[in-house]
Design an enzyme around this catalytic site. Structure first.
Site, PDB file in Angstrom:
ATOM      1  N   SER A  64       0.637  -1.197   0.057  1.00 56.96           N
ATOM      2  CA  SER A  64      -0.071   0.203  -0.008  1.00 56.96           C
ATOM      3  C   SER A  64       0.829   1.466  -0.070  1.00 56.96           C
ATOM      4  O   SER A  64       2.180   1.316   0.436  1.00 56.96           O
ATOM      5  CB  SER A  64      -0.975  -0.031   1.220  1.00 56.96           C
TER       6      SER A  64
HETATM    7  N1  SAH Z   1      -1.269  -4.299   3.985  1.00 57.66           N
HETATM    8  C1  SAH Z   1      -0.561  -4.818   2.635  1.00 57.66           C
HETATM    9  C2  SAH Z   1      -1.408  -4.531   1.477  1.00 57.66           C
HETATM   10  C3  SAH Z   1      -1.329  -5.772   0.538  1.00 57.66           C
HETATM   11  S1  SAH Z   1      -2.512  -5.954  -0.782  1.00 57.66           S
HETATM   12  C4  SAH Z   1       0.619  -4.053   2.453  1.00 57.66           C
HETATM   13  O1  SAH Z   1       0.936  -2.970   3.045  1.00 57.66           O
HETATM   14  O2  SAH Z   1       1.740  -4.721   1.990  1.00 57.66           O
HETATM   15  C5  SAH Z   1      -3.979  -6.880  -0.081  1.00 57.66           C
HETATM   16  C6  SAH Z   1      -3.523  -8.237   0.464  1.00 57.66           C
HETATM   17  O3  SAH Z   1      -4.784  -8.820   0.846  1.00 57.66           O
HETATM   18  C7  SAH Z   1      -2.893  -9.083  -0.563  1.00 57.66           C
HETATM   19  O4  SAH Z   1      -1.787  -9.717  -0.051  1.00 57.66           O
HETATM   20  C8  SAH Z   1      -3.911 -10.230  -0.645  1.00 57.66           C
HETATM   21  O5  SAH Z   1      -3.530 -11.569  -0.881  1.00 57.66           O
HETATM   22  C9  SAH Z   1      -4.723  -9.891   0.347  1.00 57.66           C
HETATM   23  N2  SAH Z   1      -6.202 -10.872   0.489  1.00 57.66           N
HETATM   24  C10 SAH Z   1      -6.737 -10.560  -0.595  1.00 57.66           C
HETATM   25  N3  SAH Z   1      -8.198 -11.191  -0.291  1.00 57.66           N
HETATM   26  C11 SAH Z   1      -8.124 -11.720   0.881  1.00 57.66           C
HETATM   27  C12 SAH Z   1      -8.973 -12.437   1.789  1.00 57.66           C
HETATM   28  N4  SAH Z   1     -10.138 -12.844   1.518  1.00 57.66           N
HETATM   29  N5  SAH Z   1      -8.467 -12.769   2.993  1.00 57.66           N
HETATM   30  C13 SAH Z   1      -7.259 -12.364   3.291  1.00 57.66           C
HETATM   31  N6  SAH Z   1      -6.085 -11.693   2.789  1.00 57.66           N
HETATM   32  C14 SAH Z   1      -6.540 -11.434   1.331  1.00 57.66           C
END
Ligand code: SAH
Length: 213
Positions: A64
């Site tokens: 993010s």
């Molecule tokens: N907070 C993270 C953002 C990553 S993007 C950072 O700063 O790096 C969003 C993340 O949510 C991804 O890693 C994706 O695999 C995860 N994600 C998507 N759907 C999900 C679900 N149903 N349950 C848990 N995680 C999920």
């Protein structure tokens, strides 16, 4: 893993930029300052670790944008000692900021490749969540409910009911709501059966992956 004066200098500049963009909470800024973002980036993007942008990580996901991390952390209103559930561990950057705030963190990741990578990395860096869970965020994590705060770091097409149910009265769910574009939304539980909905403008996230049955 190094954190040199050059990195620290760049981070200070980034924090000034976040303040110009409206981030005010000194505890949030202090926590952002404690986390070397370049540790979370793939080698091809290291030079950009302190620009205010999202970048690709593995499995078509993104780390993010720093402003988004700061903004969601402010909206969560959870600080030292609070119990928080994060949906979407991803690179672990947002998780590390929450741990740096002194939060007791439970974090769920749905993709095994990211779960494996980040669950090794975070403890090595010294940012230890209470528990990292490989599972489906739509279901929350009832084991440790209720939570003071729940933060969703992917775009949710609707509000997963279990997340509302797992909030303490007085607790807050911070969730980007919508399909392609989202509205940053907060649900505050004002009584066992009542929620107040607050909206904080448009944002863009990778989508929350479909529910596992
Ligand atoms: N907070 C993270 C953002 C990553 S993007 C950072 O700063 O790096 C969003 C993340 O949510 C991804 O890693 C994706 O695999 C995860 N994600 C998507 N759907 C999900 C679900 N149903 N349950 C848990 N995680 C999920």
């Amino acid at each position: 893993m190094k954190d040199t004066y050059i990195h620290q200098g760049k981070r200070k500049k980034l924090l000034e930029e976040l303040q110009r963009k409206g981030i005010k909470n000194p505890l949030v800024l202090e926590a952002m300052n404690k986390v070397p973002r370049h540790w979370f980036m793939d080698s091809g993007f290291l030079d950009h670790a302190y620009t205010d942008k999202a970048f690709p990580i593995a499995a078509d996901q993104t780390i993010s944008q720093p402003y988004t991390v700061a903004h969601q952390t402010e909206l969560l209103e959870c600080f030292s000692g609070a119990r928080v559930l994060e949906i979407g561990t991803g690179s672990g950057y947002q998780s590390a900021v929450l741990v740096a705030l002194g939060i007791e963190l439970y974090t769920i990741e749905r993709q095994n490749i990211l779960f494996k990578k980040t669950s090794l990395l975070l403890p090595k860096m010294g940012f230890r969540p209470k528990k990292m869970i490989f599972g489906d965020g739509y279901k929350g994590w009832p084991e440790k409910a209720p939570y003071d705060g729940i933060i969703v770091t992917a775009g949710a097409p609707f509000v997963p009911k279990p997340l509302l149910e797992q909030l303490k009265v007085g607790g807050r769910l911070v969730i980007p709501l919508g399909e392609d574009n989202q509205i940053m939304t907060v649900f505050r539980r004002i009584s066992p059966s009542k929620f107040e909905k607050l909206e904080y403008g448009p944002c863009r996230f990778v989508p929350l992956l479909a529910q596992k049955n």
